[in-house]
Design a protein around this motif. Structure first.
Motif, PDB file in Angstrom:
ATOM      1  N   ALA A 183      -4.081 -11.580   4.015  1.00 37.71           N
ATOM      2  CA  ALA A 183      -2.906 -10.795   4.388  1.00 37.71           C
ATOM      3  C   ALA A 183      -3.315  -9.331   4.351  1.00 37.71           C
ATOM      4  N   HIS A 184      -2.480  -8.501   4.925  1.00 40.97           N
ATOM      5  CA  HIS A 184      -2.810  -7.083   4.952  1.00 40.97           C
ATOM      6  C   HIS A 184      -1.535  -6.255   4.972  1.00 40.97           C
ATOM      7  N   ALA A 185      -1.674  -5.000   4.576  1.00 39.57           N
ATOM      8  CA  ALA A 185      -0.610  -4.005   4.691  1.00 39.57           C
ATOM      9  C   ALA A 185      -1.238  -2.757   5.311  1.00 39.57           C
ATOM     10  N   ASP A 186      -0.422  -2.014   6.060  1.00 37.30           N
ATOM     11  CA  ASP A 186      -0.931  -0.904   6.858  1.00 37.30           C
ATOM     12  C   ASP A 186      -0.307   0.405   6.403  1.00 37.30           C
ATOM     13  N   LEU A 187      -1.040   1.474   6.641  1.00 37.40           N
ATOM     14  CA  LEU A 187      -0.572   2.823   6.318  1.00 37.40           C
ATOM     15  C   LEU A 187      -1.126   3.762   7.387  1.00 37.40           C
ATOM     16  N   GLU A 188      -0.242   4.538   7.980  1.00 37.97           N
ATOM     17  CA  GLU A 188      -0.665   5.533   8.962  1.00 37.97           C
ATOM     18  C   GLU A 188      -0.819   6.885   8.262  1.00 37.97           C
ATOM     19  N   VAL A 229       0.815  -1.220   0.000  1.00 36.49           N
ATOM     20  CA  VAL A 229       0.000   0.000   0.000  1.00 36.49           C
ATOM     21  C   VAL A 229       0.844   1.263   0.000  1.00 36.49           C
ATOM     22  N   GLY A 230       2.107   1.199  -0.317  1.00 34.64           N
ATOM     23  CA  GLY A 230       2.914   2.426  -0.368  1.00 34.64           C
ATOM     24  C   GLY A 230       3.619   2.677   0.950  1.00 34.64           C
ATOM     25  N   PRO A 231       3.875   3.958   1.292  1.00 31.93           N
ATOM     26  CA  PRO A 231       4.661   4.233   2.503  1.00 31.93           C
ATOM     27  C   PRO A 231       3.895   3.834   3.753  1.00 31.93           C
ATOM     28  N   SER A 232       4.643   3.522   4.812  1.00 28.28           N
ATOM     29  CA  SER A 232       3.988   3.149   6.063  1.00 28.28           C
ATOM     30  C   SER A 232       3.382   4.358   6.757  1.00 28.28           C
ATOM     31  N   VAL A 233       3.897   5.561   6.465  1.00 29.48           N
ATOM     32  CA  VAL A 233       3.354   6.795   7.053  1.00 29.48           C
ATOM     33  C   VAL A 233       3.113   7.774   5.911  1.00 29.48           C
ATOM     34  N   LEU A 234       1.900   8.304   5.846  1.00 31.95           N
ATOM     35  CA  LEU A 234       1.542   9.265   4.811  1.00 31.95           C
ATOM     36  C   LEU A 234       1.023  10.523   5.495  1.00 31.95           C
ATOM     37  N   VAL A 235       1.613  11.680   5.112  1.00 35.30           N
ATOM     38  CA  VAL A 235       1.196  12.963   5.672  1.00 35.30           C
ATOM     39  C   VAL A 235       0.409  13.710   4.596  1.00 35.30           C
ATOM     40  N   ALA A 236      -0.845  14.065   4.907  1.00 36.96           N
ATOM     41  CA  ALA A 236      -1.735  14.731   3.952  1.00 36.96           C
ATOM     42  C   ALA A 236      -2.146  16.091   4.512  1.00 36.96           C
ATOM     43  N   SER A 259      -9.701  15.658   6.646  1.00 36.45           N
ATOM     44  CA  SER A 259      -9.845  16.407   7.890  1.00 36.45           C
ATOM     45  C   SER A 259      -9.300  15.570   9.032  1.00 36.45           C
ATOM     46  N   ARG A 260      -9.509  16.102  10.223  1.00 32.70           N
ATOM     47  CA  ARG A 260      -8.977  15.431  11.408  1.00 32.70           C
ATOM     48  C   ARG A 260      -9.572  14.030  11.573  1.00 32.70           C
ATOM     49  N   SER A 261     -10.834  13.824  11.167  1.00 30.10           N
ATOM     50  CA  SER A 261     -11.474  12.518  11.313  1.00 30.10           C
ATOM     51  C   SER A 261     -10.857  11.460  10.402  1.00 30.10           C
ATOM     52  N   HIS A 262     -10.101  11.875   9.384  1.00 29.29           N
ATOM     53  CA  HIS A 262      -9.497  10.910   8.463  1.00 29.29           C
ATOM     54  C   HIS A 262      -8.169  10.367   8.972  1.00 29.29           C
ATOM     55  N   ARG A 263      -7.571  11.007   9.923  1.00 29.28           N
ATOM     56  CA  ARG A 263      -6.252  10.540  10.347  1.00 29.28           C
ATOM     57  C   ARG A 263      -6.400   9.224  11.110  1.00 29.28           C
ATOM     58  N   GLY A 264      -5.352   8.450  11.198  1.00 26.67           N
ATOM     59  CA  GLY A 264      -5.377   7.148  11.861  1.00 26.67           C
ATOM     60  C   GLY A 264      -4.695   6.106  11.006  1.00 26.67           C
ATOM     61  N   LEU A 265      -5.035   4.848  11.263  1.00 24.38           N
ATOM     62  CA  LEU A 265      -4.393   3.714  10.604  1.00 24.38           C
ATOM     63  C   LEU A 265      -5.350   3.122   9.572  1.00 24.38           C
ATOM     64  N   TYR A 266      -4.847   2.989   8.341  1.00 26.78           N
ATOM     65  CA  TYR A 266      -5.604   2.375   7.259  1.00 26.78           C
ATOM     66  C   TYR A 266      -4.961   1.023   6.942  1.00 26.78           C
ATOM     67  N   GLN A 267      -5.803   0.003   6.817  1.00 26.86           N
ATOM     68  CA  GLN A 267      -5.333  -1.347   6.510  1.00 26.86           C
ATOM     69  C   GLN A 267      -6.043  -1.837   5.255  1.00 26.86           C
ATOM     70  N   CYS A 268      -5.259  -2.395   4.347  1.00 28.58           N
ATOM     71  CA  CYS A 268      -5.810  -3.027   3.149  1.00 28.58           C
ATOM     72  C   CYS A 268      -5.690  -4.534   3.339  1.00 28.58           C
ATOM     73  N   PHE A 269      -6.824  -5.230   3.355  1.00 28.12           N
ATOM     74  CA  PHE A 269      -6.860  -6.680   3.529  1.00 28.12           C
ATOM     75  C   PHE A 269      -7.114  -7.343   2.185  1.00 28.12           C
ATOM     76  N   ALA A 270      -6.282  -8.327   1.866  1.00 29.75           N
ATOM     77  CA  ALA A 270      -6.476  -9.173   0.689  1.00 29.75           C
ATOM     78  C   ALA A 270      -6.893 -10.553   1.172  1.00 29.75           C
ATOM     79  N   ARG A 271      -7.997 -11.067   0.644  1.00 31.21           N
ATOM     80  CA  ARG A 271      -8.535 -12.342   1.130  1.00 31.21           C
ATOM     81  C   ARG A 271      -8.681 -13.328  -0.007  1.00 31.21           C
ATOM     82  N   ARG A 272      -8.271 -14.575   0.297  1.00 31.49           N
ATOM     83  CA  ARG A 272      -8.502 -15.719  -0.579  1.00 31.49           C
ATOM     84  C   ARG A 272      -9.293 -16.753   0.212  1.00 31.49           C
TER      85      ARG A 272
END
Length: 1508
Positions: free
Chosen positions: A396-401, A331-338, A378-391
């Motif tokens: 498995a998953h990858a995370d992005l803060e 999912v790209g960088p582990s930390v994303l600043v927007a 906005s402020r409500s969007h900040r936090g940890l985002y996880q992308c889950f791939a399921r078979r």
């Protein structure tokens, strides 16, 4: 918008490279599936990191947190989850459960992938503890391949081999190579080129996947045969194999048969089998006995087929491969600043394109798909985002803060309007967030609070968090009315500010603070509040200086309460205004406020032409129509200052700025912003410049030639502005020439080609593709790129589809009868020229032979070839291949020719089981045959050559599906309707549709015996003596014997009684038998049966006979006795039934001092009449007796009943024996005495001063059981006075006479005196003797015993204890006591009593069910007569008193014989005898080993089926 988005992501990515992650992430996760044994339980671990360290919990499938359940589940604080095991699992532990781990801190929430806990072995304590490793070994012919398969006794899918052993040495199996001698394929170990040296024991070590427990199998023998007997191949293979992607994998297909087979491998592709040749990516081991893949890949998954064949036949094995790969997610960088307000697109990709993607935000569902779009971050969007791939089986998953970049402040907490009394305190609180962290300042009526610090009491406190949140509190203490007003908290950073205001009202008179000039911008909406204080306030009014009326509540300039609004502000609004406030009680206040209005710049709109192309020039003017001077101009491109390398010229004057482009290129395209600033404001205006660019090739398509069925992929890419549209066209019609104006073209759509959907041709993103190339795809194509700028970009190309040589048809088997012709045919297709040839067993056929001919015929698709064989022979059978080849490839088709002939004769014919009227025959033969048997009885020596045979069609069953080295299998059949004990000759034949085989070798056998079918004849019975019957008979007809007779069995049963028995007479000619040990005077029913090895035949008709009368044979039953007086007993019994009249009964009585010691005092015999009761008188009082009762007739005495025990009643106690009294001190006298005969409850000791009449006193002394001497101290006497003492004993029946009177006087300095009484002591040999020496007197007392025996101990009380007394220790013993005042002595006579010696036991006579015993009386002690004998017998050689089959009896001492009855016929018994007297039991006699009459091995069971 897209350009802005890309730019923000790029900037954020660069910024995130130096940002440390704070939200949780998982270091250790549980696997997708955890299998475990129910009996063992399981532990799963979850470890997470973060700053601050996250809290870890486990969640159930419904999202609830798991808690501890005693005895079932425990959740540890470190993220470990434990499920307990047990032998009796709960129902909750038998179901699979899906769990996940949750980690949370202040920066976000992370969820792990789902973990399914799957219990195995729900039958109870499974789990994994009840399995055993098993090794299956298949023998091999020398030079072939041996296969050893390792498995488990249960749940083999959970067990895999870990090591291999030969004998006790471990086999080192290296990674597989084409030259390896050992290869592990699935669960099998394959050994190539085996020889007799490889034979021997092998074993394997298996590991259980749940518990990791390893167990070694029992050794199994590998046999290597050098036989050249041929057989069709039998394969050792596996149905399914699983491997991880990248690991080595070998597929087994081993045949251990001779001759070694030829292997072929195939793989299923698109529903068709395609040959697999040996190559570096998939090489053959041992000629194809295994196919090895050095690196398993996901595309290897699917069905594979192995065929093995030799001259005797073929075999096929199908395997399915499962390749598991690790699912990864990016999912790209582990930390994303927007930036706040921006749009962010989060992209997710998985290693498996078929996996389903889903997004979580702080553990909650946020969307699905490969991209997640966040608008207006906005402020409500900040936090940890996880992308889950399921078979289906894993995830498995990858995370992005996501963090917010620099953003303007936001207020999250504010205060409200409130009222306060003077002198009170209040706290106003605000909380805000932003990046960078904002600063919070406080204002009162729009003025900074520090201007009022000297007038009011203020205190400001502030705190901040790691997330950029800031909280500030304004504390007002000792408030006055002047401190009231409109308070504001303002959060600000370099990007903006946020403000909140509310009034603080403090009770007091009204007042208005002074304000400086208020500056506003023309065109803005302005609200100005009156800065008043005081509370309550009844009215607030605004005035314009020079106007006589107040400002109204409506219009552009309006006033409502304390607020003055200018909507909007105009230059004409500048001037002075007045604010007036009044209280309800009358006081009022008024103050003037000056408003100054300033004009901002106003930009005239401008734009770029939409028809600008590369190379043209353009200018744009940014002008200002109004605004205060001076004004300043600046330009920006895409939000940044103008790049110098674009060579853009700028010219600015007072009221406009000119931007000039001398030669446009595509790099000039973008958004251009003009910014104008003055002292009032800065304003922007943006226009977009778009430079059109003609298309040019990025990837120019080229002509292609592909094979039929191969993937087709041609790329076509172009660039330009606007982005060119790329379209593919296909020429309609035949031919591929380039160029006629009348050509017709059809567009290839982005979905399957509409005119021919079956082609599967599509164009997507400029790429022309098809999953598999078909003939219809061949032709002329055109790729066209057009964006409306200049002429379209066009490229023509040809696609040619070539077809490699391909053989159609399934191949298969062809059969023919030996000597007839056979034809094999194959159809080949493909591009010409096409050639076909044939091979047999890997060698090309020699067509010069007259036996072979080949014919070919052209077809629409290619070529048809036929191979014809004339007069087929056995050697012509086997594998044939049709080979087709052209310049684009080759193909081959496998066929098998079977040359059939009549089967060979069955071999290895043997007898598997045998009965009296049936036989089970086993043999080996080729499969799929019909079998029959030829049977005939034979003579005792050899079969008769011309004896007629009976043909029996057999119902055949297969006993073993495994073929041996010759290809034959094991069969069995049952031959019925035979006769017992008759010899037979059997021949087997086999037949098929071709013919019948020769007869097998003869099988000779004799059927088993069957019990005789007729009873003996002429049975007679007559009396022979007391308790005896003579039985005679004649044998039945020999036809009914059903085998050789062994003898006859005589059975009898007492008429009207329960006794019965059997007795055998050996020999078929036996005709008479005397039955003994019967009951005298009884009538019996008698039958006779004949028997052989199979059992006994039917009973003869019943014949009756009676035995003459004799002595009583039974002992009285239900014997009981009871004491009726101190001198008499009453004895009762049940009378004994007897054929002859009884004379009466004898009662044997013996006194017993201790019931369990066999210690007797006297013996007597009392004769009673024929009734069932007798009264015995003249006995001792309170004495235990043992009583035997036996019947008496004129023919002798019967056996005694087991003894019973009873006691006479208590009598008045007798007189106490010797009494002695001695001085024991100045006021004490000790009295001692010997107990009388018989039991005593207590004693009364009387004391009286000598010479006085009356005045005696007494004291009670309790009797102590087993005490041989009693004593008691009498205290409180007068010194020097003489006292008389005497004793009386008491029983429950009364008090006995007084003893003799003795005298004694207390003495202060008493001489040494012994209170013990001299007497004789009797001791049983081997026991311990205790001689008392109780003494009194002035200490110290000195004791001395003489003589001192060798084994003795002197106790602290002075008693002499002699251990293990024997006859040598008999005699006199004296104890002397001395002190300063005198001395004394006591003497004992020790008499040693010896138990009787062992009696001598003899056998008088042995009957069928009884042993008659006799013995000689041992010589007893004259003072200790014998009381009884105990007899023990058992059915073994063990000691008779401890064997499990032991029986025993007790007889009076007067008896010297006994008959042990109820024994087994013909059984050996061990008998022992003991004599008993007052001194105890004698040693047991020497074992008498005796056997009852008859032979137990020829006794017949009641079911008539066994001789035992």
């Amino acid at each position: 918008m897209i350009g802005t988005l890309v730019l923000s992501l790029l900037c954020a990515s660069h910024a995130a490279a130096a940002v440390e992650r704070l939200a949780p992430w998982f270091v250790v996760e549980a696997p997708p599936v955890v299998q475990y044994g129910v009996g063992e339980g399981v532990r799963v671990t979850c470890v997470a990191r973060g700053d601050p360290p996250p809290a870890v919990a486990w969640l159930a499938e419904d999202g609830s947190a798991l808690e501890d359940v005693p005895g079932l589940r425990r959740v540890y604080g470190n993220g470990t989850l434990e499920l307990a095991g047990g032998a009796a699992p709960r129902p909750a532990t038998l179901r699979p459960a899906t769990l996940r781990c949750r980690a949370a801190n202040a920066h976000g929430v992370a969820l792990s992938r789902e973990t399914t806990l799957r219990p195995v072995g729900a039958l109870g304590a499974v789990g994994a503890a009840s399995w055993e490793a098993v090794l299956w070994v298949r023998g091999a012919a020398a030079g072939g391949v041996a296969a050893l398969t390792c498995g488990a006794s249960r749940d083999p899918q959970l067990v895999e081999p870990a090591a291999w052993y030969r004998g006790e040495e471990i086999l080192h199996v290296d990674p597989p190579t084409p030259e390896s001698r050992y290869v592990v394929a699935g669960s099998s170990l394959l050994i190539r080129a085996v020889s007799p040296a490889d034979a021997g024991p092998y074993s394997c070590l298996a590991r259980h996947s749940l518990s990791s427990v390893t167990r070694r199998s029992q050794p199994a023998m590998l046999t290597v045969t050098a036989s050249a007997v041929g057989a069709a191949p039998g394969l050792v293979s596996a149905s399914e194999l699983t491997a991880r992607a990248g690991s080595a994998l070998c597929l087994p297909c081993a045949a251990a048969d001779h001759p070694p087979p030829t292997y072929s491998w195939y793989r299923e592709v698109a529903g068709r089998l395609q040959p697999v040749e040996s190559s570096p990516e998939a090489w053959w081991w041992a000629g194809g006995a295994a196919l090895c893949l050095p690196r398993a890949r996901p595309q290897h998954a699917g069905a594979w087929l192995c065929k093995a064949y030799n001259v005797f036949g073929d075999a096929t094995a199908q395997l399915r491969i499962h390749v598991t790969d690790t699912l990864t997610v990016t999912v790209g960088p582990s930390v994303l600043v927007a930036e706040t307000g921006s749009t962010v697109r989060l992209n997710c990709s998985a290693s498996d394109p078929a996996a389903r993607l889903a997004w979580l935000h702080d553990g909650a569902a946020a969307g699905a798909g490969a991209a997640l779009l966040l608008r207006s971050v906005s402020r409500s969007h900040r936090g940890l985002y996880q992308c889950f791939a399921r078979r289906p089986h894993d995830s498995a998953h990858a995370d992005l803060e996501l963090r917010l970049g620099d953003s303007a402040p936001e207020l999250h907490y504010t205060f409200i309007e409130q009222a306060l009394r003077p002198g009170g305190s209040v706290s106003l609180r605000c909380a805000a967030s932003g990046s960078p962290a904002p600063r919070i300042s406080w204002l009162l009526d729009g003025q900074p609070l520090d201007q009022f610090g000297n007038q009011h009491r203020y205190f400001i406190s502030e705190e901040s968090s790691a997330g950029g949140d800031v909280a500030s509190a304004l504390n007002v203490s000792a408030a006055t009315a002047a401190a009231g007003g409109r308070y504001s908290c303002r959060a600000h950073n370099r990007l903006g500010r946020a403000e909140h205001s509310a009034r603080l009202n403090i009770y007091g008179p009204p007042s208005i603070r002074a304000l400086g000039p208020v500056r506003v911008v023309a065109g803005d909406n302005v609200t100005l509040y009156c800065p008043y204080a005081g509370y309550p306030i009844s009215s607030v009014t605004w005035w314009v200086r020079g106007s006589g009326t107040a400002v109204g509540g409506t219009g552009r300039v309006s006033a409502r309460g304390a607020a003055l609004r200018l909507s909007p502000a105009l230059p004409s609004d500048a001037g002075h205004y007045a604010c007036a406030v009044a209280a309800p009680s009358g006081p009022a206040a008024r103050r003037d406020i000056e408003i100054q209005v300033r004009n901002p710049p106003k930009i005239s709109p401008f734009m770029f032409s939409s028809e600008l192309t590369e190379g043209s020039s353009v200018q744009v003017l940014c002008g200002v129509s109004s605004g205060d001077k001076p004004m300043y101009f600046s330009w920006f491109k895409d939000g940044a200052p103008l790049p110098s390398n674009l060579q853009i010229e700028e010219k600015s004057l007072n009221e406009f700025s000119l931007l000039m482009f001398s030669e446009l290129t595509s790099r000039h395209s973008g958004a251009y912003t003009c910014r104008v600033s003055n002292h009032a404001a800065s304003v922007n205006y943006t226009a977009t410049l778009s430079v059109k660019v003609t298309p040019s090739w990025v990837k120019e398509p080229q002509e292609a030639a592909v094979l039929l069925g191969a993937p087709l992929l041609i790329e076509c890419a172009a660039k330009g502005y606007p982005t060119p549209d790329i379209v593919w066209f296909r020429k309609i019609g035949d031919g591929i020439s380039l160029g006629e104006s009348t050509e017709q073209w059809e567009q290839v759509r982005t979905v399957e080609w509409s005119s021919s959907p079956e082609l599967g041709l599509q164009a997507n993103n400029g790429t022309l593709s098809a999953g598999t190339a078909a003939r219809a795809h061949q032709g002329l194509y055109r790729c066209q790129a057009d964006n409306g700028v200049g002429p379209p970009l066009v490229k023509h190309l040809n696609i040619t589809v070539h077809e490699a040589a391909q053989l159609e048809g399934p191949g298969g088997n062809v059969s023919c009868v030996r000597g007839q012709s056979a034809t094999l045919t194959c159809d080949a297709s493909g591009d010409a020229p096409l050639s076909v040839h044939w091979s047999h067993r890997g060698a090309k056929l020699d067509l010069n032979s007259f036996r072979w001919s080949v014919s070919e015929a052209r077809t629409a698709g290619g070529l048809k070839s036929s191979l014809q064989l004339r007069a087929a022979e056995k050697l012509d059978a086997g594998e044939y291949r049709c080979h087709a080849r052209n310049q684009f490839g080759s193909s081959e088709l496998l066929m098998y020719l079977h040359v059939e002939e009549p089967p060979a004769a069955p071999r290895s014919v043997r007898l598997c089981a045998l009965g009296s009227r049936w036989a089970r025959v086993c043999w080996r033969a080729a499969p799929a045959l019909h079998h029959a048997a030829l049977t005939a009885p034979r003579a005792d020596t050899a079969p008769e050559p011309h004896q007629p045979q009976t043909l029996l069609n057999l119902t055949v069953e297969t006993t073993d599906d495994r073929a041996d080295a010759t290809g034959s299998r094991a069969y069995a059949a049952r031959l019925a309707d035979l006769r017992p004990a008759v010899p037979y000759t059997v021949h087997l034949v086999a037949s098929n549709h071709v013919g019948q085989s020769p007869q097998s070798d003869p099988l000779l056998f004799t059927t088993l015996d069957e019990a005789p079918s007729a009873a003996p004849l002429m049975v007679r019975v007559r009396p022979a003596g007391p308790g005896e019957l003579h039985v005679s008979w004649s044998a039945p007809s020999p036809v009914s014997w059903n085998g050789q007779l062994i003898g006859h069995v005589v059975s009898w049963r007492e008429v009207g009684g329960s006794s019965e028995g059997r007795m055998a007479a050996r020999g078929w000619s036996a005709a008479a038998l005397t039955v003994v040990a019967l009951r005298s005077g009884a009538r019996y029913a008698v039958t006779v049966r004949s028997y052989n090895r199979a059992g006994a035949g039917p009973h003869s008709p019943v014949v009756h006979g009676a035995t003459p009368a004799g002595a009583p044979e039974e002992s009285p039953q239900s014997v009981s006795c009871i004491g009726v007086s101190p001198r008499a007993l009453r004895v009762r019994w049940a009378p004994v039934p007897h054929a002859a009249p009884l004379l009466g009964y004898d009662l044997h009585l013996a006194t017993i001092q201790q019931k369990h010691s066999w210690s007797v005092a006297e013996w007597q015999v009392v004769r009673a009449g024929g009734g069932g009761e007798a009264r015995v008188v003249g006995l001792r009082a309170a004495t235990n007796y043992s009583v035997w009762v036996r019947a008496r007739s004129d023919l002798g005495l019967g056996p005694p009943a087991p003894p019973v025990y009873c006691s006479t009643l208590d009598d008045v106690a007798g007189a106490v024996g010797a009494v002695r009294a001695v001085a024991a001190g100045g006021d004490t006298v000790r009295a001692s005495w010997l107990p009388p005969a018989g039991p005593v409850t207590h004693y009364t000791l009387y004391t009286r001063e000598l010479g006085k009449v009356g005045g005696e006193w007494s004291q009670r002394v309790e009797a102590e059981e087993g005490e041989e001497e009693m004593w008691r101290d009498v205290r409180g006497l007068r010194a020097r006075a003489v006292y008389e003492l005497w004793v009386r004993a008491a029983t429950p029946a009364g008090v006995g006479p007084p003893s003799v009177t003795v005298t004694a006087a207390p003495i202060a300095t008493a001489p040494a005196r012994i209170s013990s009484l001299s007497r004789a002591v009797s001791v049983v040999e081997g026991a311990d003797a205790r001689l008392r020496c109780a003494a009194v007197g002035e200490p110290p007392l000195r004791r001395r015993w003489s003589p001192l025996p060798p084994r003795h101990v002197v106790s602290d009380a002075g008693d002499l204890i002699i251990h293990g007394v024997d006859a040598s220790l008999s005699g006199n013993y004296t104890c002397r006591v001395r002190n300063a005042a005198g001395s004394d002595a006591v003497s004992y006579v020790v008499r040693v009593r010896r138990p009787p010696s062992a009696p001598l036991l003899r056998l008088a006579r042995a009957d069928l069910y009884a042993l008659h015993l006799t013995w000689e009386h041992p010589v007893p002690d004259p003072d200790l007569p014998l009381i009884s004998y105990s007899i023990w017998w058992s059915l073994s050689e063990e000691p008779a008193e401890t064997a499990e089959t032991t029986q025993w009896a007790s007889v009076p001492a007067s008896d010297s014989s006994y008959t042990a009855r109820g024994l087994r016929c013909g059984a050996a018994y061990s008998v022992r005898l003991r004599a008993h007297s007052a001194a105890g039991a004698s040693p047991p006699s020497r074992p008498l080993l005796a056997r009852t009459a008859g032979d137990s091995s020829y006794a017949v069971n009641a079911d008539n089926k066994s001789l035992k």
